[in-house]
Design an enzyme around this catalytic site. Structure first.
Site, PDB file in Angstrom:
ATOM      1  N   HIS A  13       0.863  -1.203   0.000  1.00 22.35           N
ATOM      2  CA  HIS A  13       0.000   0.000   0.000  1.00 22.35           C
ATOM      3  C   HIS A  13       0.888   1.237   0.000  1.00 22.35           C
ATOM      4  O   HIS A  13       1.447   1.602   1.035  1.00 22.35           O
ATOM      5  CB  HIS A  13      -0.910   0.001   1.239  1.00 22.35           C
ATOM      6  CG  HIS A  13      -1.848   1.165   1.315  1.00 22.35           C
ATOM      7  ND1 HIS A  13      -3.157   1.035   1.743  1.00 22.35           N
ATOM      8  CD2 HIS A  13      -1.703   2.494   1.028  1.00 22.35           C
ATOM      9  CE1 HIS A  13      -3.758   2.216   1.718  1.00 22.35           C
ATOM     10  NE2 HIS A  13      -2.886   3.123   1.296  1.00 22.35           N
ATOM     11  N   HIS A  15       1.444   5.418  -1.820  1.00 23.78           N
ATOM     12  CA  HIS A  15       1.063   6.536  -2.698  1.00 23.78           C
ATOM     13  C   HIS A  15       2.325   7.146  -3.287  1.00 23.78           C
ATOM     14  O   HIS A  15       3.154   7.664  -2.544  1.00 23.78           O
ATOM     15  CB  HIS A  15       0.296   7.596  -1.909  1.00 23.78           C
ATOM     16  CG  HIS A  15      -0.933   7.053  -1.242  1.00 23.78           C
ATOM     17  ND1 HIS A  15      -2.179   7.061  -1.847  1.00 23.78           N
ATOM     18  CD2 HIS A  15      -1.103   6.440  -0.046  1.00 23.78           C
ATOM     19  CE1 HIS A  15      -3.059   6.490  -1.031  1.00 23.78           C
ATOM     20  NE2 HIS A  15      -2.434   6.108   0.068  1.00 23.78           N
ATOM     21  N   LYS A  98      -9.664  -0.636  -5.715  1.00 24.58           N
ATOM     22  CA  LYS A  98      -9.725   0.022  -4.412  1.00 24.58           C
ATOM     23  C   LYS A  98     -11.073   0.680  -4.191  1.00 24.58           C
ATOM     24  O   LYS A  98     -11.556   1.438  -5.036  1.00 24.58           O
ATOM     25  CB  LYS A  98      -8.624   1.098  -4.366  1.00 24.58           C
ATOM     26  CG  LYS A  98      -8.543   1.897  -3.070  1.00 24.58           C
ATOM     27  CD  LYS A  98      -7.908   1.099  -1.961  1.00 24.58           C
ATOM     28  CE  LYS A  98      -7.960   1.840  -0.631  1.00 24.58           C
ATOM     29  NZ  LYS A  98      -6.765   2.621  -0.357  1.00 24.58           N
ATOM     30  N   HIS A 135     -10.531   1.212   1.887  1.00 26.20           N
ATOM     31  CA  HIS A 135     -10.330   2.249   2.908  1.00 26.20           C
ATOM     32  C   HIS A 135     -11.555   2.155   3.812  1.00 26.20           C
ATOM     33  O   HIS A 135     -12.636   2.589   3.443  1.00 26.20           O
ATOM     34  CB  HIS A 135     -10.196   3.645   2.288  1.00 26.20           C
ATOM     35  CG  HIS A 135     -10.000   4.698   3.337  1.00 26.20           C
ATOM     36  ND1 HIS A 135      -8.797   5.335   3.544  1.00 26.20           N
ATOM     37  CD2 HIS A 135     -10.842   5.185   4.288  1.00 26.20           C
ATOM     38  CE1 HIS A 135      -8.909   6.169   4.577  1.00 26.20           C
ATOM     39  NE2 HIS A 135     -10.147   6.102   5.035  1.00 26.20           N
TER      40      HIS A 135
END
Ligand SMILES: NC(=O)N[C@@H](CC(=O)O)C(=O)O
Ligand SMILES: [Zn+2]
Ligand SMILES: [Zn+2]
Length: 342
Positions: A13, A15, A98, A135
């Site tokens: 995970h 970004h 996601k 999330h």
């Protein structure tokens, strides 16, 4: 122990953002990670195979280390179709999709407003064996921010897991004992990632003696009983829990602001910080499973074939690091980290 060697780890995970900052984030994440699940919450988001392919090319153009492989992720919206999932699967570069509840976190405004809207999509994912990454926070205004993960588990996740009984689901960046208990009790198709900041810190680190914006991330740091449950889960040896840094850089000015962005930057020292957390728990011997073995097993991918070595030798983290045309303040800025990778 002053040095130890583990199978090359992966980050399930992260970004990386886009544009000029890719040069910085890709260099950091590819230093020793073999693979990384690349979160798709760009503006505009990565909603189909074509956008994922283009983003993959931009990441590769930023010159990652040779061993690094980005695993792309589709961003689900109310408009995503079963065909989008099948095309993504066929692309060979998309490994998951996601679910961002609309409004739950950074760049989630195009997210899903109601999971019923993506029922055919979830069925298609189950059919092609594509993991759903979640999330897990509700967005209702009347739900306290510290309760949003627990309420999501009870009201949305539990029914979803019951309805799609063979869908692989990763509850991302878990922050509560509620999440640990839920994942432990669920079947082998349900797993969770745990960040290093949720292992090392609790809400006191963020709020005592002044408000510290660089510890502000979502789901928000909780009280220490939750931190302890996460440490126990990560170091338990259970293959339902694996490494996901959720390294989420924002420019210094966007964090140190009247309304600061959510996200902590840890890609500069991820495995080094996890080593600290596991050492504090007296469980360095459990780090390899968590960092290098459980993730590939869940995603049905081979374990990396080579190794990395960590040495216990303290080093200083800089006050800021380059982030495209800006600077990012990394976790532990101006402090030391006990471990380094040889
Ligand atoms: N974790 C965060 O606080 N922020 C992430 C989004 C996310 O993972 O929820 C980001 O993209 O900035
Ligand atoms: Zn998130
Ligand atoms: Zn994230």
């Amino acid at each position: 122990m002053t040095t130890f060697t583990i199978t090359r780890p992966d980050d399930w995970h992260v970004h990386l953002r886009d544009g000029a900052s890719l040069n910085n984030t890709v260099a950091d994440i590819s230093r020793y990670f073999g693979r990384a699940i690349i979160m798709p919450n760009l503006v505009p988001p990565v909603t189909n195979a074509e956008l994922a392919t283009q983003y993959h090319q931009r990441i590769m153009a930023a010159n990652p280390s040779k061993q690094f492989q980005p695993l792309m992720v589709l961003y689900l919206t109310d408009q995503t179709t079963a065909e989008d999932i099948k095309a993504a699967k066929a692309s060979g570069i998309v490994y998951a999709a996601k679910l961002y509840p609309a409004g739950a976190t950074t760049n989630s405004s195009s997210g899903v407003t109601n999971v019923d809207n993506i029922a055919p999509v979830l069925a298609a994912m189950e059919e092609v064996n594509m993991p759903l990454l979640v999330h897990g926070e509700v967005t209702d205004h009347d739900i306290d921010i510290f309760d949003r993960e627990a309420v999501f588990i009870d009201t949305i996740l539990r029914p979803l897991v019951a309805k799609y009984s063979t869908l692989k689901i990763v509850l991302e960046h878990i922050t509560t004992k509620n999440a640990v208990d839920f994942v432990k009790a669920a079947g082998a198709n349900v797993a969770a990632t745990i960040t290093v900041h949720h292992l090392l810190f609790n809400r006191n680190h963020m709020l005592v003696g002044g408000i510290r914006p660089h510890y502000y991330c979502l789901p928000i740091l909780k009280r220490n009983i939750h931190q302890h449950a996460l440490v126990e889960a990560a170091t338990s040896g259970s293959d339902k829990f694996f490494l996901g840094t959720d390294s989420a850089p924002h420019a210094q000015g966007a964090k140190e602001a009247a309304c600061g962005c959510a996200g902590a930057y840890t890609a500069h020292a991820a495995i080094e910080l996890y080593a600290e957390a596991f050492e504090q728990a007296g469980a360095l011997d459990k780090l390899e499973g968590f960092a290098s073995l459980h993730g590939p097993k869940f995603y049905n991918l081979p374990v990396n074939s080579d190794k990395i070595t960590l040495v216990k030798e303290a080093w200083n983290v800089p006050a800021t690091m380059a982030f495209g045309c800006d600077e990012v303040v990394p976790i532990r800025a101006n402090e030391t980290i006990a471990w380094q990778v040889k």
